[in-house]
Write a protein that holds these residues in place. Structure first.
Motif, PDB file in Angstrom:
ATOM      1  N   GLN A 198       0.856  -1.178   0.000  1.00 30.83           N
ATOM      2  CA  GLN A 198       0.000   0.000   0.000  1.00 30.83           C
ATOM      3  C   GLN A 198       0.894   1.231   0.000  1.00 30.83           C
ATOM      4  OE1 GLN A 198      -2.193  -0.425   3.711  1.00 30.83           O
ATOM      5  NE2 GLN A 198      -0.859   1.054   4.705  1.00 30.83           N
ATOM      6  N   HIS A 229      -4.090   9.373  -0.110  1.00 29.34           N
ATOM      7  CA  HIS A 229      -4.047   7.931  -0.280  1.00 29.34           C
ATOM      8  C   HIS A 229      -3.918   7.584  -1.763  1.00 29.34           C
ATOM      9  CE1 HIS A 229      -4.731   6.836   3.853  1.00 29.34           C
ATOM     10  NE2 HIS A 229      -5.791   7.641   3.934  1.00 29.34           N
ATOM     11  N   PHE A 230      -3.235   6.498  -2.029  1.00 29.53           N
ATOM     12  CA  PHE A 230      -3.008   6.052  -3.400  1.00 29.53           C
ATOM     13  C   PHE A 230      -4.247   5.355  -3.930  1.00 29.53           C
ATOM     14  CE2 PHE A 230      -1.029   2.786  -6.292  1.00 29.53           C
ATOM     15  CZ  PHE A 230      -0.776   3.675  -7.319  1.00 29.53           C
ATOM     16  N   ASP A 231      -4.660   5.734  -5.146  1.00 24.95           N
ATOM     17  CA  ASP A 231      -5.887   5.175  -5.724  1.00 24.95           C
ATOM     18  C   ASP A 231      -5.599   4.185  -6.850  1.00 24.95           C
ATOM     19  OD1 ASP A 231      -4.947   6.836  -7.671  1.00 24.95           O
ATOM     20  OD2 ASP A 231      -6.769   8.044  -7.863  1.00 24.95           O
ATOM     21  N   GLU A 232      -4.422   3.509  -6.768  1.00 26.41           N
ATOM     22  CA  GLU A 232      -4.032   2.470  -7.720  1.00 26.41           C
ATOM     23  C   GLU A 232      -3.596   3.008  -9.071  1.00 26.41           C
ATOM     24  OE1 GLU A 232      -3.682  -0.414  -6.441  1.00 26.41           O
ATOM     25  OE2 GLU A 232      -4.691   0.142  -4.583  1.00 26.41           O
ATOM     26  N   GLN A 233      -3.523   4.310  -9.227  1.00 27.59           N
ATOM     27  CA  GLN A 233      -3.050   4.884 -10.479  1.00 27.59           C
ATOM     28  C   GLN A 233      -2.043   5.991 -10.174  1.00 27.59           C
ATOM     29  OE1 GLN A 233      -6.076   6.054 -13.268  1.00 27.59           O
ATOM     30  NE2 GLN A 233      -7.425   4.357 -12.726  1.00 27.59           N
ATOM     31  N   ARG A 237      -4.190  14.077  -7.936  1.00 32.22           N
ATOM     32  CA  ARG A 237      -5.499  14.706  -7.829  1.00 32.22           C
ATOM     33  C   ARG A 237      -5.361  16.227  -7.808  1.00 32.22           C
ATOM     34  NH1 ARG A 237      -8.411  11.135  -3.053  1.00 32.22           N
ATOM     35  NH2 ARG A 237      -8.339   9.105  -4.109  1.00 32.22           N
ATOM     36  N   ARG A 242      -6.397  17.132  -2.242  1.00 38.31           N
ATOM     37  CA  ARG A 242      -5.283  16.576  -1.485  1.00 38.31           C
ATOM     38  C   ARG A 242      -5.197  17.229  -0.110  1.00 38.31           C
ATOM     39  NH1 ARG A 242      -0.458  17.886  -5.136  1.00 38.31           N
ATOM     40  NH2 ARG A 242      -1.869  19.004  -6.506  1.00 38.31           N
TER      41      ARG A 242
END
Length: 298
Positions: A198, A229-233, A237, A242
């Motif tokens: 994560q 938080h990291f959103d898988e990409q 933002r 942020r």
């Protein structure tokens, strides 16, 4: 409190820097004597940490006001030139985005909070969101005050595989060669050893100055630190989406190899600078949300 006493004190210093006195200025000057040398290999570290330093690299950090930062910029320009990445920018600055990998227990973050002298961070760094631009897998180790950083450029489309804890292939590299592949394998070994699946995305704007002859000396001024938080990409933002921790200061870093330059010592004396600790990843993590604070307080 949600974090260790040392981290609470550091956050208090960030928000309420101490007043300077003649005694504190003298103590600051003594802090900038030549740093101690450390052995090339740290035998007390686990196998994955064991690493031969390319050089004794040191980073001294300070929190300064914007007015001080502008005066320091003028001072530094007498010795260094703007970083090539920032020459085209009107403010001589560029954006940096780093995805810090950690496990659900946030062990790497806690190592900093607990003040461990020997620690490591693994991160994925990128500078824009262009699909054709490379990203960099980095290993940053600290042994007492000595810093060692290794990085390797990889193709952006391969990052999801690394985050899924897949073992690397030579084809993942921008420039496949033996040394780069060794660094990438070390990165993945650390990722697996810590079960770091994560991440926390930290962004800021950096103004950097370098020695044109070599990479032995570097000065950076970092502003507008944000986290999320990291959103898988690997995307950033909008600023309003942020989190911005309460850091109403410019983060000044004096980076050098082996010996602390005389002109840097004079800079610290002239501007009454006091060294402090300022880990951007940790600062964002402990300020992000209640869930993160509960993990760090456990």
């Amino acid at each position: 409190p949600f974090c260790r006493a040392a981290s609470v004190r550091n956050l208090e210093i960030i928000q309420n820097p101490p007043a300077f006195s003649h005694f504190r200025r003298r103590r600051a000057a003594r802090q900038h004597l030549q740093p101690p040398r450390f052995p090339a290999v740290c035998l007390c570290l686990p196998m994955f940490y064991t690493h031969r330093f390319q050089a004794n690299r040191f980073e001294y950090k300070y929190l300064v006001s914007e007015t001080q930062a502008q005066a320091i910029r003028a001072y530094v320009k007498g010795y260094l030139a703007p970083d090539d990445y920032a020459v085209a920018s009107p403010d001589h600055a560029y954006d940096i985005h780093s995805l810090y990998l950690d496990n659900p227990q946030m062990s790497l973050c806690r190592a900093t909070l607990d003040g461990l002298r020997n620690r490591v961070k693994i991160r994925i760094r990128f500078y824009d969101q262009e699909p054709t631009s490379p990203v960099f897998c980095e290993i940053k180790r600290r042994v007492n005050d000595a810093i060692s950083k290794e990085r390797v450029a990889v193709r952006r489309e391969c990052i999801p595989n690394f985050l899924a804890r897949r073992w690397p292939q030579r084809e993942d590299l921008v420039r496949p060669d033996g040394r780069s592949f060794d660094v990438l394998r070390q990165f993945c070994q650390l990722r697996d050893a810590f079960q770091a699946d994560q991440g926390l995305l930290v962004s800021y704007r950096r103004e950097a100055y370098v020695n044109e002859a070599n990479d032995a000396v570097r000065v950076t001024l970092d502003r507008a630190v944000t986290g999320g938080h990291f959103d898988e990409q690997l995307r950033v933002r909008p600023l309003e989406a942020r989190y911005q921790p309460s850091v109403p200061w410019v983060i000044l870093e004096l980076k050098f190899t082996d010996r602390f330059p005389v002109w840097m010592r004079e800079l610290a004396w002239h501007f009454n600078l006091i060294r402090t600790t300022m880990a951007k990843y940790v600062t964002c993590a402990v300020s992000l949300d209640r869930q993160t604070r509960r993990v760090l307080a456990a």
